[in-house]
Design a protein around this motif. Structure first.
Motif, PDB file in Angstrom:
ATOM      1  N   LEU A  88     -13.648 -26.996  78.329  1.00  0.00           N
ATOM      2  CA  LEU A  88     -15.032 -27.047  77.860  1.00  0.00           C
ATOM      3  C   LEU A  88     -16.017 -27.018  79.033  1.00  0.00           C
ATOM      4  O   LEU A  88     -17.078 -26.380  78.950  1.00  0.00           O
ATOM      5  N   ALA A  89     -15.676 -27.707  80.109  1.00  0.00           N
ATOM      6  CA  ALA A  89     -16.551 -27.679  81.284  1.00  0.00           C
ATOM      7  C   ALA A  89     -16.641 -26.282  81.856  1.00  0.00           C
ATOM      8  O   ALA A  89     -17.707 -25.838  82.309  1.00  0.00           O
ATOM      9  N   GLY A  90     -15.520 -25.578  81.839  1.00  0.00           N
ATOM     10  CA  GLY A  90     -15.511 -24.221  82.378  1.00  0.00           C
ATOM     11  C   GLY A  90     -16.298 -23.234  81.545  1.00  0.00           C
ATOM     12  O   GLY A  90     -16.685 -22.172  82.046  1.00  0.00           O
ATOM     13  N   ASP A  91     -16.557 -23.586  80.291  1.00  0.00           N
ATOM     14  CA  ASP A  91     -17.328 -22.698  79.423  1.00  0.00           C
ATOM     15  C   ASP A  91     -18.779 -22.569  79.885  1.00  0.00           C
ATOM     16  O   ASP A  91     -19.421 -21.531  79.680  1.00  0.00           O
ATOM     17  N   GLY A  92     -19.300 -23.659  80.504  1.00  0.00           N
ATOM     18  CA  GLY A  92     -20.656 -23.617  81.037  1.00  0.00           C
ATOM     19  C   GLY A  92     -21.757 -23.847  80.021  1.00  0.00           C
ATOM     20  O   GLY A  92     -22.948 -23.796  80.360  1.00  0.00           O
ATOM     21  N   ARG A  93     -21.406 -24.114  78.754  1.00  0.00           N
ATOM     22  CA  ARG A  93     -22.431 -24.284  77.709  1.00  0.00           C
ATOM     23  C   ARG A  93     -23.012 -25.694  77.679  1.00  0.00           C
ATOM     24  O   ARG A  93     -24.105 -25.902  77.157  1.00  0.00           O
ATOM     25  N   TRP A  94     -22.259 -26.672  78.204  1.00  0.00           N
ATOM     26  CA  TRP A  94     -22.654 -28.073  78.057  1.00  0.00           C
ATOM     27  C   TRP A  94     -22.787 -28.734  79.425  1.00  0.00           C
ATOM     28  O   TRP A  94     -21.994 -28.489  80.336  1.00  0.00           O
ATOM     29  N   HIS A  95     -23.774 -29.616  79.519  1.00  0.00           N
ATOM     30  CA  HIS A  95     -24.003 -30.346  80.768  1.00  0.00           C
ATOM     31  C   HIS A  95     -23.517 -31.785  80.679  1.00  0.00           C
ATOM     32  O   HIS A  95     -23.497 -32.490  81.675  1.00  0.00           O
ATOM     33  N   HIS A  96     -23.141 -32.232  79.479  1.00  0.00           N
ATOM     34  CA  HIS A  96     -22.662 -33.602  79.293  1.00  0.00           C
ATOM     35  C   HIS A  96     -21.494 -33.574  78.321  1.00  0.00           C
ATOM     36  O   HIS A  96     -21.640 -33.173  77.162  1.00  0.00           O
ATOM     37  N   GLU A 125     -12.260 -31.414  88.650  1.00  0.00           N
ATOM     38  CA  GLU A 125     -13.138 -31.291  89.813  1.00  0.00           C
ATOM     39  C   GLU A 125     -14.423 -30.564  89.399  1.00  0.00           C
ATOM     40  O   GLU A 125     -14.394 -29.572  88.668  1.00  0.00           O
ATOM     41  N   GLY A 126     -15.539 -31.106  89.851  1.00  0.00           N
ATOM     42  CA  GLY A 126     -16.828 -30.538  89.465  1.00  0.00           C
ATOM     43  C   GLY A 126     -17.523 -31.321  88.377  1.00  0.00           C
ATOM     44  O   GLY A 126     -18.714 -31.123  88.129  1.00  0.00           O
ATOM     45  N   LEU A 127     -16.787 -32.219  87.711  1.00  0.00           N
ATOM     46  CA  LEU A 127     -17.401 -33.122  86.742  1.00  0.00           C
ATOM     47  C   LEU A 127     -17.710 -34.461  87.417  1.00  0.00           C
ATOM     48  O   LEU A 127     -17.014 -34.879  88.337  1.00  0.00           O
ATOM     49  N   ARG A 128     -18.736 -35.139  86.937  1.00  0.00           N
ATOM     50  CA  ARG A 128     -19.122 -36.453  87.462  1.00  0.00           C
ATOM     51  C   ARG A 128     -18.921 -37.493  86.366  1.00  0.00           C
ATOM     52  O   ARG A 128     -19.489 -37.355  85.273  1.00  0.00           O
TER      53      ARG A 128
END
Length: 381
Positions: A88-96, A125-128
């Motif tokens: 889901l993070a790799g999709d780029g649609r969501w920031h949270h 990696e790349g998520l906080r």
């Protein structure tokens, strides 16, 4: 002026002991927030499976049942949550991204695993890792925390043999999370939250005020979360302290038991019922003279009590001298509270070893039967 670099996508962890409340919180986070996506997990122990539902502001995106080798929270994180969140993070649609754990799950182990995966080279990696958040109903909190219902009696067990009291699961969530979100209006429920929530945490009253910025504005600190979960980190250094003022209708109370002396093993067993059972939440550490190097756990909720050997004081609580320290939290009218306080204080005083009994450094217990071995394990020295 050079603009600040964009923040990496945030990852939060959501917990509750009520599935309706958990799902309402998830819906609140996605309402009018197209950049938020929630991954909701529910274990199906009997089938050895996991149900995964992915939701954003547009509705349900995925609803799948996934077989697991072992139906447990750690397995679901390892086998499904991490790859799903990475996708889901790799999709780029969501920031949270929000991971809503199975109901009654503790946040700390999952947050620890996610933090490790968010390190350089990890799958996330790349998520906080932003925040862990727990949602509670003030109107049912007293019964949930101090009652004797078990999670399996409410259909909330995480495994086939999960026999935890609901209060044990709820207390762990309250004590460990970065942010506590409340619904309802009970003054006593509110007071219990204040007595148990982390001193370095945040409280939000009302699901309508649970906005994504409340979570994304924080950064989860694994070391701080570990300290909260440690029995010496119990928020009892200031018993009765309220960070938002005391409501006159609040019937909650707390009692801090502390002594440098250890428990006398036989007298502890004789007084353990008065000391540790009943409608209270109790948590802390203790020591006994026949195990001079051992730090022992004391944890009770919903009428159930657990004692265990945590390891040596040097390993478990470096810098701490052996201490007997237990925070007891409960609720009741003043006359009821006084009666419970008197009972617990009397039992505590009777269970402690006297100065004369520990003057020889524990030599008098050498060769004697270890009556706590069924609970603490075999003594190693």
């Amino acid at each position: 002026m050079i603009p600040d670099p964009p923040k990496p996508p945030a990852l939060s962890v959501l917990v509750a002991v009520d599935p309706v409340l958990r799902d309402a919180a998830a819906a609140s986070l996605t309402l009018d927030a197209p950049d938020v996506v929630v991954v909701r997990h529910d274990l199906v122990p009997a089938a050895g499976a996991l149900r995964r539902v992915v939701v954003d502001a547009s509705g349900v995106l995925e609803d799948e049942t996934v077989p697991l080798e072992h139906a447990c929270v750690s397995c679901s994180v390892r086998e499904d949550a991490v790859p799903t969140l990475a996708r889901l993070a790799g999709d780029g649609r969501w920031h949270h991204l929000v991971l809503a754990l199975p109901v009654t799950a503790e946040p700390l182990p999952v947050a620890h695993a996610l933090a490790a995966q968010a390190e350089p080279g990890g799958a996330l990696e790349g998520l906080r890792l932003a925040a862990t958040v727990g949602v509670v109903d003030l109107d049912t909190l007293e019964a949930d925390l101090l009652g004797d219902d078990l999670v399996d009696e409410r259909g909330l067990a995480l495994t086939d043999d999960d026999q935890r009291p609901v209060g044990e699961a709820l207390a762990a969530q309250l004590e460990q999370v970065d942010v506590v979100v409340t619904s309802g209006g009970s003054p006593t429920g509110s007071g219990l939250v204040e007595r148990l929530r982390a001193a370095d945490g945040e409280r939000v009253d009302g699901l309508h005020d649970l906005e994504p910025a409340v979570l994304t504005g924080r950064t989860h600190a694994p070391a701080a979360a570990e300290r909260r979960a440690h029995p010496l980190g119990t928020p009892g250094s200031r018993p009765g302290h309220h960070r938002r003022g005391r409501d006159p209708h609040d019937r909650s109370w707390s009692l801090l038991l502390r002594s440098d002396r250890p428990f006398h093993p036989e007298r502890l067993l004789a007084h353990v019922e008065d000391l540790g059972t009943g409608p209270v939440r109790s948590r802390g550490v203790f020591h006994v003279p026949n195990r001079p190097d051992s730090a022992c756990l004391w944890e009770g909720a919903g009428g159930a009590l657990c004692v265990a050997d945590l390891g040596t004081w040097d390993a478990v609580a470096a810098g701490h001298r052996p201490v007997t320290r237990i925070l007891v939290v409960g609720a009741g009218e003043p006359h009821e509270a006084r009666a419970v306080h008197d009972r617990i204080l009397d039992a505590f005083g009777e269970a402690l070893a006297t100065a004369d009994e520990v003057a020889d450094g524990g030599l008098r217990w050498l060769g004697r039967e270890d009556v706590l071995a069924p609970w603490l394990g075999t003594r190693t020295a």
